[in-house]
Design a protein around this motif. Sequence first.
Motif, PDB file in Angstrom:
ATOM      1  N   ARG A  49     -20.347  36.362 -21.007  1.00  0.00           N
ATOM      2  CA  ARG A  49     -20.658  35.304 -21.958  1.00  0.00           C
ATOM      3  C   ARG A  49     -22.164  35.189 -22.055  1.00  0.00           C
ATOM      4  O   ARG A  49     -22.898  35.792 -21.259  1.00  0.00           O
ATOM      5  N   ILE A  50     -22.619  34.423 -23.025  1.00  0.00           N
ATOM      6  CA  ILE A  50     -24.060  34.220 -23.174  1.00  0.00           C
ATOM      7  C   ILE A  50     -24.581  33.474 -21.944  1.00  0.00           C
ATOM      8  O   ILE A  50     -23.989  32.492 -21.489  1.00  0.00           O
ATOM      9  N   GLY A  51     -25.679  33.946 -21.384  1.00  0.00           N
ATOM     10  CA  GLY A  51     -26.227  33.325 -20.186  1.00  0.00           C
ATOM     11  C   GLY A  51     -27.626  33.822 -19.901  1.00  0.00           C
ATOM     12  O   GLY A  51     -28.338  34.288 -20.800  1.00  0.00           O
ATOM     13  N   LYS A  52     -28.002  33.782 -18.630  1.00  0.00           N
ATOM     14  CA  LYS A  52     -29.367  34.080 -18.211  1.00  0.00           C
ATOM     15  C   LYS A  52     -29.472  35.366 -17.398  1.00  0.00           C
ATOM     16  O   LYS A  52     -30.361  35.518 -16.581  1.00  0.00           O
ATOM     17  N   GLY A  53     -28.528  36.259 -17.575  1.00  0.00           N
ATOM     18  CA  GLY A  53     -28.632  37.553 -16.910  1.00  0.00           C
ATOM     19  C   GLY A  53     -28.106  37.589 -15.497  1.00  0.00           C
ATOM     20  O   GLY A  53     -28.482  38.467 -14.733  1.00  0.00           O
ATOM     21  N   GLU A  54     -27.251  36.654 -15.111  1.00  0.00           N
ATOM     22  CA  GLU A  54     -26.738  36.609 -13.746  1.00  0.00           C
ATOM     23  C   GLU A  54     -25.321  37.165 -13.686  1.00  0.00           C
ATOM     24  O   GLU A  54     -24.543  36.997 -14.639  1.00  0.00           O
ATOM     25  N   VAL A  55     -25.039  37.839 -12.584  1.00  0.00           N
ATOM     26  CA  VAL A  55     -23.683  38.342 -12.328  1.00  0.00           C
ATOM     27  C   VAL A  55     -23.105  37.486 -11.210  1.00  0.00           C
ATOM     28  O   VAL A  55     -23.616  37.491 -10.081  1.00  0.00           O
ATOM     29  N   ILE A  56     -22.069  36.747 -11.524  1.00  0.00           N
ATOM     30  CA  ILE A  56     -21.475  35.819 -10.562  1.00  0.00           C
ATOM     31  C   ILE A  56     -20.338  36.526  -9.823  1.00  0.00           C
ATOM     32  O   ILE A  56     -19.383  36.993 -10.432  1.00  0.00           O
ATOM     33  N   LEU A 102     -31.869  39.918 -20.533  1.00  0.00           N
ATOM     34  CA  LEU A 102     -30.431  40.144 -20.344  1.00  0.00           C
ATOM     35  C   LEU A 102     -29.737  38.807 -20.544  1.00  0.00           C
ATOM     36  O   LEU A 102     -29.585  38.008 -19.623  1.00  0.00           O
ATOM     37  N   SER A 103     -29.327  38.550 -21.779  1.00  0.00           N
ATOM     38  CA  SER A 103     -28.848  37.209 -22.163  1.00  0.00           C
ATOM     39  C   SER A 103     -27.345  37.079 -21.967  1.00  0.00           C
ATOM     40  O   SER A 103     -26.600  36.812 -22.913  1.00  0.00           O
ATOM     41  N   LEU A 104     -26.907  37.326 -20.760  1.00  0.00           N
ATOM     42  CA  LEU A 104     -25.481  37.176 -20.489  1.00  0.00           C
ATOM     43  C   LEU A 104     -25.271  36.638 -19.091  1.00  0.00           C
ATOM     44  O   LEU A 104     -26.142  36.708 -18.237  1.00  0.00           O
ATOM     45  N   SER A 105     -24.120  36.113 -18.899  1.00  0.00           N
ATOM     46  CA  SER A 105     -23.624  35.776 -17.572  1.00  0.00           C
ATOM     47  C   SER A 105     -22.279  36.448 -17.413  1.00  0.00           C
ATOM     48  O   SER A 105     -21.450  36.414 -18.339  1.00  0.00           O
ATOM     49  N   ALA A 106     -22.094  37.091 -16.291  1.00  0.00           N
ATOM     50  CA  ALA A 106     -20.841  37.808 -16.050  1.00  0.00           C
ATOM     51  C   ALA A 106     -20.218  37.302 -14.761  1.00  0.00           C
ATOM     52  O   ALA A 106     -20.915  36.900 -13.830  1.00  0.00           O
ATOM     53  N   SER A 107     -18.905  37.317 -14.722  1.00  0.00           N
ATOM     54  CA  SER A 107     -18.181  36.940 -13.512  1.00  0.00           C
ATOM     55  C   SER A 107     -17.258  38.078 -13.108  1.00  0.00           C
ATOM     56  O   SER A 107     -16.627  38.701 -13.956  1.00  0.00           O
ATOM     57  N   LEU A 108     -17.235  38.345 -11.803  1.00  0.00           N
ATOM     58  CA  LEU A 108     -16.395  39.403 -11.235  1.00  0.00           C
ATOM     59  C   LEU A 108     -15.447  38.783 -10.223  1.00  0.00           C
ATOM     60  O   LEU A 108     -15.826  37.874  -9.484  1.00  0.00           O
ATOM     61  N   LEU A 147     -28.336  33.495 -28.521  1.00  0.00           N
ATOM     62  CA  LEU A 147     -28.996  32.593 -27.586  1.00  0.00           C
ATOM     63  C   LEU A 147     -30.288  32.045 -28.191  1.00  0.00           C
ATOM     64  O   LEU A 147     -30.585  30.839 -28.054  1.00  0.00           O
ATOM     65  N   ARG A 148     -31.068  32.922 -28.895  1.00  0.00           N
ATOM     66  CA  ARG A 148     -32.303  32.448 -29.512  1.00  0.00           C
ATOM     67  C   ARG A 148     -32.005  31.425 -30.610  1.00  0.00           C
ATOM     68  O   ARG A 148     -32.691  30.392 -30.709  1.00  0.00           O
ATOM     69  N   LYS A 149     -30.976  31.704 -31.392  1.00  0.00           N
ATOM     70  CA  LYS A 149     -30.616  30.767 -32.464  1.00  0.00           C
ATOM     71  C   LYS A 149     -30.167  29.441 -31.882  1.00  0.00           C
ATOM     72  O   LYS A 149     -30.534  28.364 -32.376  1.00  0.00           O
ATOM     73  N   PHE A 150     -29.395  29.511 -30.793  1.00  0.00           N
ATOM     74  CA  PHE A 150     -28.919  28.283 -30.155  1.00  0.00           C
ATOM     75  C   PHE A 150     -30.089  27.479 -29.604  1.00  0.00           C
ATOM     76  O   PHE A 150     -30.163  26.249 -29.754  1.00  0.00           O
ATOM     77  N   ASN A 151     -31.038  28.176 -28.998  1.00  0.00           N
ATOM     78  CA  ASN A 151     -32.196  27.479 -28.443  1.00  0.00           C
ATOM     79  C   ASN A 151     -33.046  26.865 -29.541  1.00  0.00           C
ATOM     80  O   ASN A 151     -33.580  25.740 -29.403  1.00  0.00           O
ATOM     81  N   ALA A 152     -33.185  27.604 -30.703  1.00  0.00           N
ATOM     82  CA  ALA A 152     -33.972  27.070 -31.829  1.00  0.00           C
ATOM     83  C   ALA A 152     -33.306  25.837 -32.412  1.00  0.00           C
ATOM     84  O   ALA A 152     -33.963  24.837 -32.731  1.00  0.00           O
ATOM     85  N   ASP A 153     -31.992  25.896 -32.589  1.00  0.00           N
ATOM     86  CA  ASP A 153     -31.271  24.728 -33.126  1.00  0.00           C
ATOM     87  C   ASP A 153     -31.396  23.539 -32.188  1.00  0.00           C
ATOM     88  O   ASP A 153     -31.528  22.386 -32.628  1.00  0.00           O
TER      89      ASP A 153
END
Length: 807
Positions: free
Chosen positions: A599-606, A640-646, A795-801
């Motif tokens: 999903r959209i996030g901050k580049g972290e793999v959970i 890396l504008s995603l967050s992933a879960s494993l 993510l950029r559009k969401f942050n701008a809005d």
Amino acid sequence: MLLPAKLPLEKLYRTCNPEEFGFSTTAEFDGEVKTTGQQRALDAITFSMGIRHDGFNLFALGPNGTGKQTAITSFLNGIAPGSSVPSDWCYVNNFEKPRHPKALKLPAGKALPFSRDVEHLVEALFTVIPAAFSSEEYQAQEKNIREKFQEQQAEAIGELEQKATEKNIALIRTPAGFAFAPVKKSEVLKSEEFMLLSKEEQDTIEREIENLKTALQSIMGQIPKWQRETQDRIKELNRNIASYSVKPLIAEIISNYQSLEEVVDYLKTLENDLIENFDQFLEKETDAREYFLGLPQGRLSLKSPSFNRYRVNVVVDNSKTVGAPVIYEDKPACQNLIGDIEHTSQMGTLVTDFTLIKSGALHRANGGYLLIDARRLLLEPFAYEALKKALRMRQIRIESLGQLYSLISTVSLEPEPIPLDIKVILLGERSLYYLLNFHDPDFAELFKVAADFENEIQADKDGRFAYAGIIASMVRKDALRHFSKGAVARVVEHGSRLAQDATKLTAHLQSIYDLVHEADYYAASAKRDIVEAEDIQRAIDAKMLRSSRIQEKIRESTLKNVILIDTDSETTGQINGLAVYSMGEQSFGQPEKITARVRIGKGEVIDIEREVEMGGPIHSKGVMILSGFLGARFAVDQPLSLSASLVFEQSYGGVEGDSASSTELYVLLSAISGAPIKQCFAVTGSVNQHGQVQAIGGVNEKIEGFFDLCKARGLNGRHGVLIPASNIDHLMLRHDVVEAVKNGLFSIYPIKHVDEGIEILTGIPAGEPDEQGRYPENTINGMAVARLREMAEKLRKFNADSEDEEE
């Protein structure tokens, strides 16, 4: 990119050619059984046993069952007979300080004869001394001494009586003693007659009587002195008679031990004590049991506590020892190592003497070699410290633990220490060696040499022939059926399987020992005189079956879809990983569903396993490596504008290890790119930040675990497993797996890089970057970059809005 080919049959199972053995059965094997593949350990053993300086004792480290004790014992049995036989030791009474028994050193084989000589000496004294004291010569001398006393006493009284007669006074003997009375015409004056005498006569008579009484008192005062002199003469006579009886017997024994100064000194001390205490041989009445049992006089008296002081307690007897002793102490308790002082109960009180001193393993191995299991040694209270103390001081000091730690309140002994010259060999696991080395400063000083035994040996010609020799030795030793060359070859192959390496053979000889005996049993069940390869296979299969209950329960749950494992479809963000379960001595592989969501996030793999504290540190490290790989490949020019879960689905226990990190990377790439993964594959392998696939453990069990599930559902030719290419040499798969590969129903792919693996799993090329670093569109990497760019834009559009709303 050129994809790796399926592994050929010869890579899946390395066979051992029975024809290379120069025999049909082990009955024909006449080769010498040698310790193979343990040269490092053998060199250490040779060095430790050869150097004679303090502290160079040996610690043999390695897993149990690798033949450490056998190899060391075999080596020692080779060198010990050529060494000199150590001395015998015995404890004897210290007549001056009974609480401090003396230790006597005698040449090998001399202690027991010395003990018997002393016992026969004391036994003979029960006859010799009474005979000497009942002889006419002794009786005459004693009578003469006593008559002289009587004569001396009678002469003194006679002289006094004569003097009294001259004074007309009579010396009268009464029951109460002596009395004086005046005499007239040979008649004692009566009191009436005395009173008729004149005052002057009365005074004269009383003065004379008083003088005579004084003389009598002087004589009576001399009598005790004469009695003492008489007793002294009798004692001197007794000592002379006892000396004449004892000295010839002692001299006879001394002549046999003339060169042993300490023994001679003890015998002289013993002689003096026997002479001084000769009366104990006279006071004992003959035991009637000796007559009825036909025993020599005094034999039963020797067993009484009063005669223990003359016994010899042999604590070390090397009369039957050939060369230096080699001792293995199976129960290294403190008293079993350094010896013990036992007590007996008499009248409710605990008593002891030097005859109750018991030797320990250090006594028996003194001058030779002592083998001890390190774990058992450390489990015994005080034993390890007692051993270290003996080695540091180079002497064996026997101490009563009850007295030392105030467990009993009774008088104990302090035996003279015995000098210690010994090589101690401890046997233990590597972890135990390193723990002792780290935590105990004395350990490194006392055990300076480590013999590190290998877990496996090379599966070359020497190694295979060594296995044949080991099997032949087991067969002869335990009277088993002989093995055919085919059976030997099958054992060799199983040795590679146990070593988890086709180029090695396990050095865990206990496993081979068990297999040989189990195969012998199945050959007997089949009424065969020779153990064949099929008996070996039957033993292997039976052992697996005995421990397969949990494995079958898990597979049953999977087949019923209680545990969800897909082996046919294609699914995005889902993959079949492989795990190994260890249950006692047996391990088995089992597929595990691993899923990923992005999903959209901050580049972290959970790592969900880590978040709920079900993942171990190595597993967590592997997941963090994935973040490094993804960042290096896809976040060079953009975040890396995603967050992933494993997560390991339906995992209810802990997860540890990094062998699934490549699998987790594949499923992440699938989830990011949207490319479905073929569920007919299972994957194992570790990965680094550069995407290189690294070796893992348990590769055979993992492949077989997935194969068993696919076989139960029906093999269709598409099923297979991806393994690290560096694990190829570790493959020794079951025959049914090899047969399925041969028939094209199952495949195994060796993978070096994740780009190879993802292409096989998805059927889509991984894609390589061009000169500008862009990946082709219809590739996994291109699809991933496009998806990440799309997520970054959102993510950029969401942050701008969000910023516009705040304004």
